[in-house]
Write a protein that holds these residues in place. Structure first.
Motif, PDB file in Angstrom:
ATOM      1  N   GLY A 327     -10.887 -18.754  28.433  1.00 39.01           N
ATOM      2  CA  GLY A 327     -11.988 -18.728  27.358  1.00 39.01           C
ATOM      3  C   GLY A 327     -11.463 -19.900  26.532  1.00 39.01           C
ATOM      4  O   GLY A 327     -12.275 -20.815  25.458  1.00 39.01           O
ATOM      5  N   ILE A 328     -10.506 -20.935  25.921  1.00 43.22           N
ATOM      6  CA  ILE A 328      -9.750 -21.551  25.512  1.00 43.22           C
ATOM      7  C   ILE A 328      -8.824 -22.251  25.514  1.00 43.22           C
ATOM      8  O   ILE A 328      -7.735 -21.631  26.419  1.00 43.22           O
ATOM      9  CB  ILE A 328      -9.397 -20.911  23.774  1.00 43.22           C
ATOM     10  N   SER A 329      -9.099 -23.369  25.617  1.00 45.76           N
ATOM     11  CA  SER A 329      -7.916 -23.908  25.883  1.00 45.76           C
ATOM     12  C   SER A 329      -7.075 -25.121  25.500  1.00 45.76           C
ATOM     13  O   SER A 329      -7.665 -26.035  24.472  1.00 45.76           O
ATOM     14  CB  SER A 329      -8.156 -25.596  27.713  1.00 45.76           C
ATOM     15  N   LEU A 330      -5.824 -24.852  24.970  1.00 53.66           N
ATOM     16  CA  LEU A 330      -4.932 -25.944  23.836  1.00 53.66           C
ATOM     17  C   LEU A 330      -4.077 -26.892  24.095  1.00 53.66           C
ATOM     18  O   LEU A 330      -2.984 -26.971  25.132  1.00 53.66           O
ATOM     19  CB  LEU A 330      -4.188 -25.347  23.076  1.00 53.66           C
ATOM     20  N   VAL A 331      -4.683 -28.066  24.383  1.00 53.72           N
ATOM     21  CA  VAL A 331      -3.727 -29.274  25.337  1.00 53.72           C
ATOM     22  C   VAL A 331      -2.881 -30.621  24.366  1.00 53.72           C
ATOM     23  O   VAL A 331      -2.017 -31.023  24.697  1.00 53.72           O
ATOM     24  CB  VAL A 331      -4.796 -29.927  26.020  1.00 53.72           C
ATOM     25  N   THR A 335      -1.221 -26.747  14.297  1.00 59.16           N
ATOM     26  CA  THR A 335      -1.582 -25.744  13.244  1.00 59.16           C
ATOM     27  C   THR A 335      -3.479 -25.074  13.388  1.00 59.16           C
ATOM     28  O   THR A 335      -4.341 -25.032  13.282  1.00 59.16           O
ATOM     29  CB  THR A 335      -2.049 -26.298  11.716  1.00 59.16           C
ATOM     30  N   ILE A 336      -3.126 -24.811  14.677  1.00 64.34           N
ATOM     31  CA  ILE A 336      -4.447 -23.554  15.485  1.00 64.34           C
ATOM     32  C   ILE A 336      -3.761 -22.181  14.397  1.00 64.34           C
ATOM     33  O   ILE A 336      -3.086 -21.432  15.036  1.00 64.34           O
ATOM     34  CB  ILE A 336      -4.245 -23.819  17.262  1.00 64.34           C
ATOM     35  N   VAL A 373       2.009 -26.502  19.515  1.00 67.89           N
ATOM     36  CA  VAL A 373       2.997 -26.467  18.523  1.00 67.89           C
ATOM     37  C   VAL A 373       2.334 -25.762  16.762  1.00 67.89           C
ATOM     38  O   VAL A 373       0.780 -26.430  16.596  1.00 67.89           O
ATOM     39  CB  VAL A 373       3.735 -27.903  17.510  1.00 67.89           C
ATOM     40  N   ASP A 374       2.485 -24.276  16.855  1.00 69.25           N
ATOM     41  CA  ASP A 374       2.146 -24.734  15.479  1.00 69.25           C
ATOM     42  C   ASP A 374       0.720 -23.389  15.684  1.00 69.25           C
ATOM     43  O   ASP A 374      -0.360 -23.709  14.972  1.00 69.25           O
ATOM     44  CB  ASP A 374       2.206 -24.668  13.786  1.00 69.25           C
TER      45      ASP A 374
END
Length: 818
Positions: A327-331, A335-336, A373-374
């Motif tokens: 659905g979402i990839s955070l790479v 601050t998301i 991070v965050d």
């Protein structure tokens, strides 16, 4: 002054104005004030007519919408705040294919404006060949409003994203519209057919179907059972056959499905909204579905010396449905925020998670420095995904790569193999999680954690051992470290939460498969119901765990501690817990509380153990087993209440010492209506100091003869019994008769007895070797004459008779040995 407009029905007609018409638009005696355009491709296909004015001082380039060049004349329309994409040539309807460059043209001269994909529109886009080629490239200070539908044209291209936000700031996507990829319209190479997505758990296929999983395409050439996935690799040959099961002999091959490999390198990109090295980006209200890769990806430049993560990215009220990879990839980002979002049906190529937090590993001789991070994920639902939420850090022991992750009020339900997986993270905090059983189960557990610091509060975790596949050793929570992560984990805490199992007496509510010498585990105000057991790693003589603590917890349907009996730890605490034993599962040869050999200090304090103990008569199965050994080791069993413990051959408390001098303190406990053969047992060459003091033993009805303290071949121990209160209905021994025989007695040292009792004697009879119960002697009168100045024979005879009478009565009372 001209007061009329030159009217044109289409953009093509306006672009082909005659010289006479152009003259009528220019000069001091212009015939026309401007051009009124009634449509783009045909009259009425734009929301409303618009007016273009001649402005030959305009220096900006023709963008096909706001600036149109006709010969040397420039016609300009100034859009106020919102620009409908149809004014730039996009055509709504399934019969039209749009070039994304038409949208990019809007950004050329209209920075800061709102770009509108309006209600009741349906645009199909012909995306390009790579993630930054042939995509809609959003520029800074842009608001995109999507209330209609935007589709990705069916394609064999596996990389192109729909929207790319790169090196931009202040970008927002709003509306109630849908972005739709081509997950289900990926053509089979050379054929006018689309792939299905293989799922051995609930897929239904026909002979001749084409299926894809991960980056490989297959053809179904034999139907049958599916006990495993195809395991093609990059080196597999086209035409290779994969059997989806392991037959025991050649005749069983017909039982299993077979797939033929027909295509490789299908890729895993093709995202909905790709945010790269950008900041202050928000997405709200949209639905992102069926993308070949991710619904959305957040990353940035990440090579050493060129690190530019995305920052301040927010998702609110977004639905991520049926995307192939994530659905979402955070790479590479910081601050998301993800709030009130839905992640469902993520399946197709690994990791297949609703959200995947995963920095990229080093690649192509380039050192990657990306971090995530965050991150704050709140009020969101994860359902029917392969995995709900996964965090994977490929860099061993570098916990700063994934750090400060906060989850609050999320629900995970109906996912396939896992709900929450945390691998090599720094600080992770979870509040208000509602985690329900996965559909298939996996050895790592519904929740698997490897983090330097993990805290969960006010959560509900439900697990089910009754899966459709054959699995064992299932866990509600698995502390999923590896040999490479032994020193990574420092803190794991659960508070004000409930862990509940379904069909799961063999489940572990907590499993620690490997050693963690610096890890402190603490459960506080937790409820553990019908989740079977707690398993700690196979231990050795080195420190395996710093501490394990349960405080103010409630256990029901809990079998007890499994795993290593020799694990080393500094401290084990069970403080003020309640154990409801009325439905305790039967786990062979295990105790409810098992204090391992190398535990330095254990405190079993203020707990309540209540209910009929249903465990059968088994060896090594006392309620509490203390295996401490070594000088300076101490076990404190204090102020506990044991009530209605059923009749078993094993004692309530059993101690195992070693060849050194551990200390066991059993003090101020209450044993109420416990029908056991022994309350305590000192076992096997126990050389420890035992202090049994100020305990209360009370029972309303008589049962078989019991011993307060039994012995199983104990030698060399020291026993101090003091100030115990016994209110028993029948005559009982405080010490087993075994202690009165042979060398066992000679090595025992029972001192400082002081007992109060209600009815009967609580000690055995004294012997010449053991202190015990004696009677008051009979009256012994003074029969000898008063002494005179000299003693005659009769006087001596009287003294001797009186002395012999006294000795006889002392023997009769049991004071003097016979």
């Amino acid at each position: 002054m001209a007061i009329q407009f030159l009217v044109k029905e289409t953009m093509q007609l306006m672009e082909n104005l005659s010289a006479t018409e152009i003259d009528g638009l220019t000069g001091d005696d212009a015939l026309y004030a401007g051009v009124q355009l009634l449509g783009y491709y045909e009259k009425g296909d734009t929301p409303a007519p618009i007016i273009y004015y001649v402005n030959n001082e305009e220096t900006r380039l023709d963008d096909g919408g706001s600036i149109v060049t006709v010969g040397t004349t420039k016609l300009v329309h100034s859009f106020e705040t919102i620009i409908d994409v149809r004014y730039f040539g996009l055509r709504s309807g399934l019969g039209y294919i749009n070039d994304p460059q038409l949208v990019n043209n809007i950004f050329i001269n209209n920075a800061g404006k709102c770009i509108l994909f309006d209600y009741d529109t349906d645009f199909t886009m012909d995306m390009g060949t790579y993630w930054d080629n042939g995509t809609i490239k959003v520029v800074s200070n842009t608001n995109i409003i999507i209330n209609g539908v935007i589709r990705h044209r069916p394609s064999t291209n596996s990389n192109a994203s729909m929207f790319l936000v790169r090196n931009a700031v202040n970008v927002s996507f709003d509306g109630i519209g849908k972005l739709i990829g081509y997950k289900h319209k990926r053509p089979v190479l050379g054929l006018n057919l689309y792939y299905k997505h293989f799922n051995r758990f609930n897929g239904v296929y026909q002979l001749g179907d084409y299926v894809t999983i991960n980056s490989f395409g297959y053809k179904v050439i034999q139907l049958g059972q599916m006990d495993k996935d195809p395991n093609a690799t990059s080196t597999s040959a086209i035409g290779a056959i994969f059997m989806l099961g392991t037959p025991s002999n050649s005749s069983e091959e017909i039982k299993f499905m077979k797939l033929e490999l027909i295509e490789k390198n299908l890729g895993e990109w093709g995202h909905g909204i790709y945010i790269f090295s950008s900041s202050n980006v928000s997405i709200s209200g949209l639905t992102l579905s069926e993308f070949w890769g991710d619904g959305s990806t957040v990353g940035g430049e990440e090579d050493q010396g060129n690190d530019k993560p995305s920052e301040v990215v927010k998702y609110k009220n977004v639905q991520f449905v049926d995307n192939r990879r994530q659905g979402i990839s955070l790479v590479n980002c910081r601050t998301i925020e993800v709030d009130h979002c839905v992640f469902s049906q993520t399946y197709g190529t690994l990791p297949m998670a609703g959200i995947d937090i995963e920095p990229n590993p080093d690649k192509d001789n380039k050192i990657k420095v990306g971090k995530v991070v965050d991150v704050k994920i709140t009020n969101s639902i994860f359902t029917d995904n392969y995995q709900a939420l996964a965090m994977f850090n490929p860099f061993k022991l570098e916990t700063s790569r994934i750090d400060n992750i906060y989850l609050e009020n999320n629900e995970m339900r109906g996912n396939l193999i896992s709900n929450l997986v945390v691998t090599r993270a720094g600080k992770v905090t979870v509040e208000g999680l509602r985690s329900y059983p996965t559909k298939v189960g996996n050895y790592s557990g519904d929740i698997s954690v490897c983090a330097a610091s993990f805290d969960m509060g006010n959560s509900y975790i439900e697990s089910d051992a009754n899966y459709s596949t054959v699995q064992t050793n299932l866990h509600a929570i698995n502390l999923g470290n590896t040999f490479a992560d032994l020193s990574l984990m420092k803190r794991f805490g659960i508070s004000d939460s409930e862990l509940r199992g379904l069909n799961g007496s063999s489940q572990n509510f907590l499993n620690l498969p490997f050693a963690c010498p610096d890890l402190e585990i603490k459960f506080k105000h937790a409820r553990v119901i019908d989740v079977g057991t707690c398993t700690i790693a196979t231990g050795g003589t080195v420190t395996q765990l710093k501490s394990l603590s349960f405080e103010n917890c409630y256990f029901k349907g809990y079998a007890g501690y499994l795993g290593s009996k020799t694990i080393a730890m500094e401290k084990l605490n069970y403080i003020n817990n309640t154990f409801d034993l009325t439905s305790r599962p039967n786990v062979v040869n295990e105790s409810l509380i098992n204090i391992p050999v190398n535990c330095q200090v254990s405190n079993i304090v203020g707990n309540t153990f209540n209910g009929l103990e249903l465990v059968g008569i088994q060896s090594d199965n006392s309620l509490i087993t203390v295996r401490n050994t070594g000088a300076g080791v101490r076990a404190n069993i204090l102020q506990n209440t044991f009530k209605n413990i059923g009749k078993v051959s094993s004692p309530i408390i059993e101690t195992f010492g070693g060849n050194s001098t551990p200390t066991f303190v059993i003090d101020s406990n209450s044993f109420i209506d416990c029908y056991v053969n022994n309350y305590f047992r000192v076992n096997r060459s126990n050389h420890g100091f035992h202090f049994i003091a100020k305990n209360l033993f009370t029972r309303a009805s008589a049962e078989d003869a019991i011993n307060i303290l039994g012995s199983a071949f104990a030698t060399g121990f020291r026993l101090f019994i003091n100030m115990n209160v016994l209110q028993l209905a029948a005559n009982k021994n405080i010490i087993s008769p075994l202690l009165y025989s042979g060398n066992i007695v000679l090595q025992a040292n029972t001192v400082n007895h002081l007992f109060r009792y209600k009815n009967e004697d609580v000690l055995g009879n004294a012997t010449d070797l053991i202190k015990g119960v004696v009677n008051q002697t009979a009256v012994t009168p003074n029969s000898a004459l008063p002494p005179g100045a000299t003693y005659g024979q009769s006087e001596v005879q009287g003294i001797l008779s009186e002395l012999r009478d006294l000795k006889a009565k002392l023997r009769a009372a049991g004071i003097l040995a016979k």
